[in-house]
Design an enzyme around this catalytic site. Structure first.
Site, PDB file in Angstrom:
ATOM      1  CD  GLU A   1       9.423 -11.811   0.366  1.00  0.00           C
ATOM      2  OE1 GLU A   1       9.087 -11.126  -0.409  1.00  0.00           O
ATOM      3  OE2 GLU A   1       9.138 -12.841  -0.875  1.00  0.00           O
TER       4      GLU A   1
ATOM      5  NE  ARG B   1       1.801   8.101  -0.321  1.00  0.00           N
ATOM      6  CZ  ARG B   1       1.180   9.046  -1.789  1.00  0.00           C
ATOM      7  NH1 ARG B   1       1.565  10.539  -1.138  1.00  0.00           N
ATOM      8  NH2 ARG B   1       1.037   8.496  -2.662  1.00  0.00           N
TER       9      ARG B   1
ATOM     10  CG  ASP C   1       5.154 -18.662  -9.390  1.00  0.00           C
ATOM     11  OD1 ASP C   1       4.771 -18.598 -10.542  1.00  0.00           O
ATOM     12  OD2 ASP C   1       5.679 -19.828  -9.248  1.00  0.00           O
TER      13      ASP C   1
ATOM     14  CB  SER D   1      -1.172   4.808   3.010  1.00  0.00           C
ATOM     15  OG  SER D   1      -2.177   5.423   2.310  1.00  0.00           O
TER      16      SER D   1
ATOM     17  NE  ARG E   1      -3.268  -0.045   1.917  1.00  0.00           N
ATOM     18  CZ  ARG E   1      -4.075   0.814   2.722  1.00  0.00           C
ATOM     19  NH1 ARG E   1      -3.796   0.637   4.036  1.00  0.00           N
ATOM     20  NH2 ARG E   1      -4.828   1.778   3.599  1.00  0.00           N
TER      21      ARG E   1
ATOM     22  CE1 TYR F   1       5.825 -22.938  -5.879  1.00  0.00           C
ATOM     23  CE2 TYR F   1       4.361 -23.967  -4.519  1.00  0.00           C
ATOM     24  CZ  TYR F   1       5.682 -22.965  -4.937  1.00  0.00           C
ATOM     25  OH  TYR F   1       6.457 -23.261  -3.712  1.00  0.00           O
TER      26      TYR F   1
ATOM     27  CE  LYS G   1      12.057 -22.821  -3.237  1.00  0.00           C
ATOM     28  NZ  LYS G   1      13.486 -22.481  -4.047  1.00  0.00           N
TER      29      LYS G   1
ATOM     30  CB  VAL H   1       5.702 -15.986   2.756  1.00  0.00           C
ATOM     31  CG1 VAL H   1       6.722 -14.916   3.541  1.00  0.00           C
ATOM     32  CG2 VAL H   1       4.796 -17.328   3.580  1.00  0.00           C
TER      33      VAL H   1
END
Length: 193
Positions: free
Chosen positions: A138, A115, A128, A112, A110, A171, A178, A136
């Site tokens: 990051e 920023r 995929d 917002s 996002r 996938y 994995k 997940v």
């Protein structure tokens, strides 16, 4: 060409695309679906390995990953996860997503939050064809202040793009997938490459 809001709703209605829990219409906007933050996180333990040799022997990579990644942290309802400046952490969406073999998804953070210095994905924003599971995240705090992240908050948006045809190797049908069916903040499995 990405799906518009009407098409996203039609794909959800038909069951070809799955998002659980299903988002209310207010969270389906133009060409995206808002997703929320789940309550599972992983952090890197400080200074427990001098480095990770990403192309080294698999057993050494696996051992290094074990040293640097925390166990999964499950936040109780109402608590916040604090991401400090310069820190990387893994989290997960509250929603579980099922993408058909003829569609690819994209996760965007996002504006917002960006920023304020919050990156929601470091590089991996493609979902995929054939994916099934939670996504997940990051997280990286590139700002100057700690950020309090609470489960349930809006964290990003998904968009979807039809493929020219069904993928031959979606996938979840691949033996080498994995992260198949992941439901938590799964750590890197680069040692499985």
């Amino acid at each position: 060409m990405r799906l518009c809001d009407r098409d996203i709703e039609a794909w959800l209605d038909s069951g070809k695309l799955g998002i659980e829990p299903r988002p209310p219409v207010e969270r389906i906007n133009g060409a995206t679906v808002d997703v929320r933050l789940g309550n599972q996180f992983r952090v890197f333990r400080g200074h427990t390995a001098a480095f990770i040799d990403l192309s080294g022997p698999k057993d050494e990579v696996s051992a290094a990953l074990e040293r640097v990644m925390s166990d999964e942290i499950n936040l109780p309802e109402g608590e916040a996860f604090f991401l400090h400046p310069g820190e990387l952490a893994l989290a997960v969406t509250l929603e579980s997503v099922t993408i058909p073999d003829d569609l690819v998804g994209w996760l965007d953070g996002r504006s917002s939050l960006a920023r304020l210095g919050l990156m929601v994905h470091v590089t991996a924003h493609r979902i995929d064809p054939g994916w099934q599971g939670r996504i997940v995240l990051e997280f990286y705090n590139s700002g100057k202040l700690p950020l309090a992240l609470r489960p349930g908050m809006l964290i990003g948006a998904l968009s979807f793009e039809p493929l020219s045809g069904p993928a031959a190797r979606p996938y979840n049908s691949r033996q080498d997938a994995k992260y198949r069916g992941q439901q938590g903040a799964v750590a890197s499995r680069i040692d499985k490459d």
